[in-house]
Design a protein around this motif. Structure first.
Motif, PDB file in Angstrom:
ATOM      1  N   MET A 169       0.845  -1.171   0.000  1.00  0.00           N
ATOM      2  CA  MET A 169       0.000   0.000   0.000  1.00  0.00           C
ATOM      3  C   MET A 169       0.888   1.230   0.000  1.00  0.00           C
ATOM      4  O   MET A 169       1.905   1.285   0.669  1.00  0.00           O
ATOM      5  CB  MET A 169      -0.886  -0.017   1.238  1.00  0.00           C
ATOM      6  CG  MET A 169      -1.997   0.985   1.246  1.00  0.00           C
ATOM      7  SD  MET A 169      -1.677   2.654   1.854  1.00  0.00           S
ATOM      8  CE  MET A 169      -1.335   2.400   3.550  1.00  0.00           C
ATOM      9  N   GLN A 170       0.476   2.204  -0.788  1.00  0.00           N
ATOM     10  CA  GLN A 170       1.213   3.457  -0.872  1.00  0.00           C
ATOM     11  C   GLN A 170       0.217   4.616  -0.890  1.00  0.00           C
ATOM     12  O   GLN A 170      -0.864   4.508  -1.463  1.00  0.00           O
ATOM     13  CB  GLN A 170       2.053   3.473  -2.151  1.00  0.00           C
ATOM     14  CG  GLN A 170       2.900   4.704  -2.300  1.00  0.00           C
ATOM     15  CD  GLN A 170       3.772   4.645  -3.551  1.00  0.00           C
ATOM     16  OE1 GLN A 170       3.692   3.733  -4.352  1.00  0.00           O
ATOM     17  NE2 GLN A 170       4.596   5.645  -3.717  1.00  0.00           N
ATOM     18  N   ILE A 171       0.609   5.724  -0.251  1.00  0.00           N
ATOM     19  CA  ILE A 171      -0.196   6.946  -0.265  1.00  0.00           C
ATOM     20  C   ILE A 171       0.685   8.064  -0.806  1.00  0.00           C
ATOM     21  O   ILE A 171       1.776   8.299  -0.287  1.00  0.00           O
ATOM     22  CB  ILE A 171      -0.682   7.331   1.141  1.00  0.00           C
ATOM     23  CG1 ILE A 171      -1.513   6.224   1.763  1.00  0.00           C
ATOM     24  CG2 ILE A 171      -1.481   8.627   1.093  1.00  0.00           C
ATOM     25  CD1 ILE A 171      -1.825   6.442   3.225  1.00  0.00           C
ATOM     26  N   VAL A 172       0.193   8.725  -1.843  1.00  0.00           N
ATOM     27  CA  VAL A 172       0.910   9.870  -2.403  1.00  0.00           C
ATOM     28  C   VAL A 172       0.014  11.095  -2.226  1.00  0.00           C
ATOM     29  O   VAL A 172      -1.012  11.209  -2.898  1.00  0.00           O
ATOM     30  CB  VAL A 172       1.264   9.650  -3.891  1.00  0.00           C
ATOM     31  CG1 VAL A 172       1.962  10.876  -4.461  1.00  0.00           C
ATOM     32  CG2 VAL A 172       2.122   8.401  -4.055  1.00  0.00           C
ATOM     33  N   PRO A 173       0.384  11.995  -1.301  1.00  0.00           N
ATOM     34  CA  PRO A 173      -0.425  13.201  -1.096  1.00  0.00           C
ATOM     35  C   PRO A 173      -0.053  14.282  -2.103  1.00  0.00           C
ATOM     36  O   PRO A 173       1.103  14.384  -2.527  1.00  0.00           O
ATOM     37  CB  PRO A 173      -0.067  13.637   0.320  1.00  0.00           C
ATOM     38  CG  PRO A 173       1.302  13.088   0.552  1.00  0.00           C
ATOM     39  CD  PRO A 173       1.452  11.873  -0.315  1.00  0.00           C
ATOM     40  N   ARG A 174      -1.046  15.073  -2.488  1.00  0.00           N
ATOM     41  CA  ARG A 174      -0.796  16.227  -3.346  1.00  0.00           C
ATOM     42  C   ARG A 174      -1.890  17.260  -3.094  1.00  0.00           C
ATOM     43  O   ARG A 174      -2.973  16.919  -2.619  1.00  0.00           O
ATOM     44  CB  ARG A 174      -0.736  15.839  -4.817  1.00  0.00           C
ATOM     45  CG  ARG A 174      -2.060  15.407  -5.427  1.00  0.00           C
ATOM     46  CD  ARG A 174      -1.928  15.057  -6.914  1.00  0.00           C
ATOM     47  NE  ARG A 174      -3.191  14.772  -7.539  1.00  0.00           N
ATOM     48  CZ  ARG A 174      -3.785  13.605  -7.578  1.00  0.00           C
ATOM     49  NH1 ARG A 174      -3.212  12.548  -7.004  1.00  0.00           N
ATOM     50  NH2 ARG A 174      -4.950  13.442  -8.175  1.00  0.00           N
ATOM     51  N   GLN A 175      -1.579  18.491  -3.412  1.00  0.00           N
ATOM     52  CA  GLN A 175      -2.570  19.567  -3.340  1.00  0.00           C
ATOM     53  C   GLN A 175      -3.173  19.754  -4.727  1.00  0.00           C
ATOM     54  O   GLN A 175      -2.459  19.706  -5.730  1.00  0.00           O
ATOM     55  CB  GLN A 175      -1.916  20.866  -2.888  1.00  0.00           C
ATOM     56  CG  GLN A 175      -1.470  20.856  -1.436  1.00  0.00           C
ATOM     57  CD  GLN A 175      -2.642  20.792  -0.472  1.00  0.00           C
ATOM     58  OE1 GLN A 175      -3.670  21.443  -0.657  1.00  0.00           O
ATOM     59  NE2 GLN A 175      -2.498  20.003   0.575  1.00  0.00           N
ATOM     60  N   GLN A 176      -4.471  19.931  -4.771  1.00  0.00           N
ATOM     61  CA  GLN A 176      -5.152  20.177  -6.043  1.00  0.00           C
ATOM     62  C   GLN A 176      -6.289  21.156  -5.790  1.00  0.00           C
ATOM     63  O   GLN A 176      -7.255  20.817  -5.119  1.00  0.00           O
ATOM     64  CB  GLN A 176      -5.672  18.868  -6.640  1.00  0.00           C
ATOM     65  CG  GLN A 176      -6.307  19.028  -7.998  1.00  0.00           C
ATOM     66  CD  GLN A 176      -6.624  17.679  -8.644  1.00  0.00           C
ATOM     67  OE1 GLN A 176      -5.913  16.695  -8.445  1.00  0.00           O
ATOM     68  NE2 GLN A 176      -7.694  17.637  -9.410  1.00  0.00           N
ATOM     69  N   ARG A 177      -6.147  22.366  -6.290  1.00  0.00           N
ATOM     70  CA  ARG A 177      -7.183  23.403  -6.195  1.00  0.00           C
ATOM     71  C   ARG A 177      -7.738  23.559  -4.782  1.00  0.00           C
ATOM     72  O   ARG A 177      -8.940  23.599  -4.571  1.00  0.00           O
ATOM     73  CB  ARG A 177      -8.294  23.111  -7.180  1.00  0.00           C
ATOM     74  CG  ARG A 177      -7.811  23.104  -8.631  1.00  0.00           C
ATOM     75  CD  ARG A 177      -8.918  22.945  -9.595  1.00  0.00           C
ATOM     76  NE  ARG A 177      -9.831  24.081  -9.424  1.00  0.00           N
ATOM     77  CZ  ARG A 177     -10.947  24.226 -10.088  1.00  0.00           C
ATOM     78  NH1 ARG A 177     -11.303  23.326 -10.964  1.00  0.00           N
ATOM     79  NH2 ARG A 177     -11.713  25.267  -9.881  1.00  0.00           N
ATOM     80  N   GLY A 178      -6.837  23.616  -3.807  1.00  0.00           N
ATOM     81  CA  GLY A 178      -7.250  23.830  -2.426  1.00  0.00           C
ATOM     82  C   GLY A 178      -7.637  22.586  -1.663  1.00  0.00           C
ATOM     83  O   GLY A 178      -7.996  22.667  -0.491  1.00  0.00           O
ATOM     84  N   ALA A 179      -7.565  21.440  -2.310  1.00  0.00           N
ATOM     85  CA  ALA A 179      -7.912  20.183  -1.640  1.00  0.00           C
ATOM     86  C   ALA A 179      -6.649  19.344  -1.438  1.00  0.00           C
ATOM     87  O   ALA A 179      -5.715  19.407  -2.232  1.00  0.00           O
ATOM     88  CB  ALA A 179      -8.912  19.392  -2.477  1.00  0.00           C
ATOM     89  N   LEU A 180      -6.647  18.557  -0.380  1.00  0.00           N
ATOM     90  CA  LEU A 180      -5.616  17.557  -0.176  1.00  0.00           C
ATOM     91  C   LEU A 180      -6.110  16.276  -0.829  1.00  0.00           C
ATOM     92  O   LEU A 180      -7.174  15.763  -0.467  1.00  0.00           O
ATOM     93  CB  LEU A 180      -5.367  17.329   1.317  1.00  0.00           C
ATOM     94  CG  LEU A 180      -4.460  16.149   1.662  1.00  0.00           C
ATOM     95  CD1 LEU A 180      -3.043  16.354   1.096  1.00  0.00           C
ATOM     96  CD2 LEU A 180      -4.428  15.934   3.174  1.00  0.00           C
ATOM     97  N   VAL A 181      -5.367  15.783  -1.807  1.00  0.00           N
ATOM     98  CA  VAL A 181      -5.709  14.525  -2.467  1.00  0.00           C
ATOM     99  C   VAL A 181      -4.735  13.471  -1.980  1.00  0.00           C
ATOM    100  O   VAL A 181      -3.512  13.655  -2.061  1.00  0.00           O
ATOM    101  CB  VAL A 181      -5.645  14.654  -4.004  1.00  0.00           C
ATOM    102  CG1 VAL A 181      -5.945  13.313  -4.666  1.00  0.00           C
ATOM    103  CG2 VAL A 181      -6.605  15.725  -4.492  1.00  0.00           C
ATOM    104  N   LEU A 182      -5.267  12.375  -1.473  1.00  0.00           N
ATOM    105  CA  LEU A 182      -4.461  11.242  -1.039  1.00  0.00           C
ATOM    106  C   LEU A 182      -4.671  10.122  -2.057  1.00  0.00           C
ATOM    107  O   LEU A 182      -5.718   9.471  -2.056  1.00  0.00           O
ATOM    108  CB  LEU A 182      -4.879  10.780   0.356  1.00  0.00           C
ATOM    109  CG  LEU A 182      -4.799  11.819   1.470  1.00  0.00           C
ATOM    110  CD1 LEU A 182      -5.430  11.277   2.747  1.00  0.00           C
ATOM    111  CD2 LEU A 182      -3.363  12.230   1.709  1.00  0.00           C
TER     112      LEU A 182
END
Length: 110
Positions: A1-14
């Motif tokens: 299992m892997q989680i890659v966080p990123r910001q997208q238009r004000g949201a946290l995407v996991l």
């Protein structure tokens, strides 16, 4: 299992990938708890690359919903996750969007 966080238009995407089970789902729970403490925007869990999830994963998502409320959104479920969500009726407790873009900004046309 892997989680890659990123910001997208004000949201946290996991972006979560792989198999999620009792042995490895704790980092997802930790990421959701951190997001509940530290942020104010939407938190989108992208499920397009999840091959398997067990009841522990469902529990982690429901605990995330308790902590984040309507800020937590599931997006782009893989066929496995789509089936699991449907069988358990998870979509009645958590908002599920067909794409990450729609989860980040629900006002976008489908």
């Amino acid at each position: 299992m892997q989680i890659v966080p990123r910001q997208q238009r004000g949201a946290l995407v996991l972006a979560v990938s792989g198999d999620l089970d009792i042995d490895n789902v704790a980092p997802l729970g930790a990421a959701l708890s951190t997001a509940a403490r530290d942020g104010s925007g939407p938190v989108v869990v992208e499920l397009s690359e999840v091959n398997f999830a067990d009841s522990t994963t469902v529990n982690v998502l429901l605990q995330g919903q308790t902590a984040l409320g309507p800020r937590l959104r599931l997006a782009a479920p893989s066929p496995f996750m789509e089936r699991l969500i449907g069988l358990l009726g998870l979509d009645s407790a958590l908002p599920v969007f067909p794409t990450v873009a729609e989860a980040v900004d629900p006002s976008l046309p489908s």
